[in-house]
Scaffold this motif. Structure first.
Motif, PDB file in Angstrom:
ATOM      1  N   ARG A  43       0.851  -1.186   0.000  1.00 29.73           N
ATOM      2  CA  ARG A  43       0.000   0.000   0.000  1.00 29.73           C
ATOM      3  C   ARG A  43       0.887   1.236   0.000  1.00 29.73           C
ATOM      4  N   GLU A  44       0.586   2.164  -0.891  1.00 24.57           N
ATOM      5  CA  GLU A  44       1.419   3.343  -1.066  1.00 24.57           C
ATOM      6  C   GLU A  44       0.633   4.624  -0.791  1.00 24.57           C
ATOM      7  N   PHE A  45       1.346   5.613  -0.319  1.00 21.61           N
ATOM      8  CA  PHE A  45       0.758   6.918  -0.050  1.00 21.61           C
ATOM      9  C   PHE A  45       0.466   7.656  -1.350  1.00 21.61           C
ATOM     10  N   VAL A  46      -0.667   8.344  -1.388  1.00 20.61           N
ATOM     11  CA  VAL A  46      -1.034   9.157  -2.551  1.00 20.61           C
ATOM     12  C   VAL A  46      -1.072  10.638  -2.165  1.00 20.61           C
ATOM     13  N   VAL A  47      -1.934  10.972  -1.230  1.00 20.76           N
ATOM     14  CA  VAL A  47      -2.078  12.375  -0.821  1.00 20.76           C
ATOM     15  C   VAL A  47      -2.805  12.408   0.510  1.00 20.76           C
ATOM     16  N   ALA A  48      -2.551  13.441   1.292  1.00 20.05           N
ATOM     17  CA  ALA A  48      -3.251  13.597   2.560  1.00 20.05           C
ATOM     18  C   ALA A  48      -3.368  15.076   2.901  1.00 20.05           C
ATOM     19  N   ARG A  49      -4.374  15.347   3.727  1.00 24.60           N
ATOM     20  CA  ARG A  49      -4.640  16.726   4.129  1.00 24.60           C
ATOM     21  C   ARG A  49      -5.058  16.718   5.586  1.00 24.60           C
ATOM     22  N   ASP A  50      -4.548  17.671   6.370  1.00 25.40           N
ATOM     23  CA  ASP A  50      -5.010  17.743   7.754  1.00 25.40           C
ATOM     24  C   ASP A  50      -5.996  18.891   7.909  1.00 25.40           C
ATOM     25  N   TRP A  51      -6.495  19.044   9.111  1.00 29.56           N
ATOM     26  CA  TRP A  51      -7.608  19.961   9.327  1.00 29.56           C
ATOM     27  C   TRP A  51      -7.179  21.417   9.265  1.00 29.56           C
ATOM     28  N   THR A  52      -5.847  21.656   9.295  1.00 30.00           N
ATOM     29  CA  THR A  52      -5.377  23.041   9.164  1.00 30.00           C
ATOM     30  C   THR A  52      -5.176  23.426   7.703  1.00 30.00           C
ATOM     31  N   GLY A  53      -5.317  22.462   6.810  1.00 28.28           N
ATOM     32  CA  GLY A  53      -5.146  22.741   5.391  1.00 28.28           C
ATOM     33  C   GLY A  53      -3.814  22.319   4.821  1.00 28.28           C
ATOM     34  N   GLN A  99      -1.293  15.776  12.761  1.00 34.92           N
ATOM     35  CA  GLN A  99      -0.834  16.341  11.489  1.00 34.92           C
ATOM     36  C   GLN A  99      -0.739  15.305  10.389  1.00 34.92           C
ATOM     37  N   VAL A 100      -0.726  15.812   9.181  1.00 36.28           N
ATOM     38  CA  VAL A 100      -0.656  14.948   8.019  1.00 36.28           C
ATOM     39  C   VAL A 100       0.718  14.292   7.916  1.00 36.28           C
ATOM     40  N   THR A 101       0.739  13.037   7.522  1.00 30.78           N
ATOM     41  CA  THR A 101       1.971  12.321   7.220  1.00 30.78           C
ATOM     42  C   THR A 101       1.725  11.450   5.992  1.00 30.78           C
TER      43      THR A 101
END
Length: 120
Positions: A43-53, A99-101
């Motif tokens: 499984r590979e990372f594509v994109v992520a977003r946290d609540w602060t933008g 936070q996003v990772t």
């Protein structure tokens, strides 16, 4: 415990577009991400977003994919443009506190996945 439900996968020709949706069972300050898993691969990372933008993209999708949210609907979207056959995979929505990772090990909650197939 947040529950995630993906939708929007399907079959598309190379160069086409798809939009995936991930509906969360609750509104929260989770970071939300998308991962993909092709047959026989991790499984590979594509994109992520946290609540602060803050947004983090995998290099392979920069300029082609984008993430957005509709807080009123507790929904995160993955807009995929200029799709390539190598984008074929099951796409999973995931959530984590903080936070996003880009590490799948950091994400505690996962959806069931939706298949995206890109034909050449």
């Amino acid at each position: 415990q947040v529950q995630l439900v993906e939708s929007g996968g399907g079959l598309v020709q190379a160069g086409g577009s798809l939009r995936l949706s991930c509906a969360a069972s609750e509104r929260s300050t989770y970071a939300m991400g998308w991962f993909c898993q092709a047959p026989g691969k991790e499984r590979e990372f594509v994109v992520a977003r946290d609540w602060t933008g803050n947004i983090l993209y995998a290099d392979s999708v920069k300029g082609r994919f984008s993430i957005s949210t509709d807080t009123a609907k507790n929904t995160v979207y993955l807009q995929m443009n200029n799709l390539k056959p190598e984008d074929t995979a099951v796409y999973y929505c995931a959530a984590k506190r903080g936070q996003v990772t880009g590490r799948k090990e950091d994400y505690n909650y996962w959806g069931q996945g939706t298949q995206v197939t890109v034909s050449s």
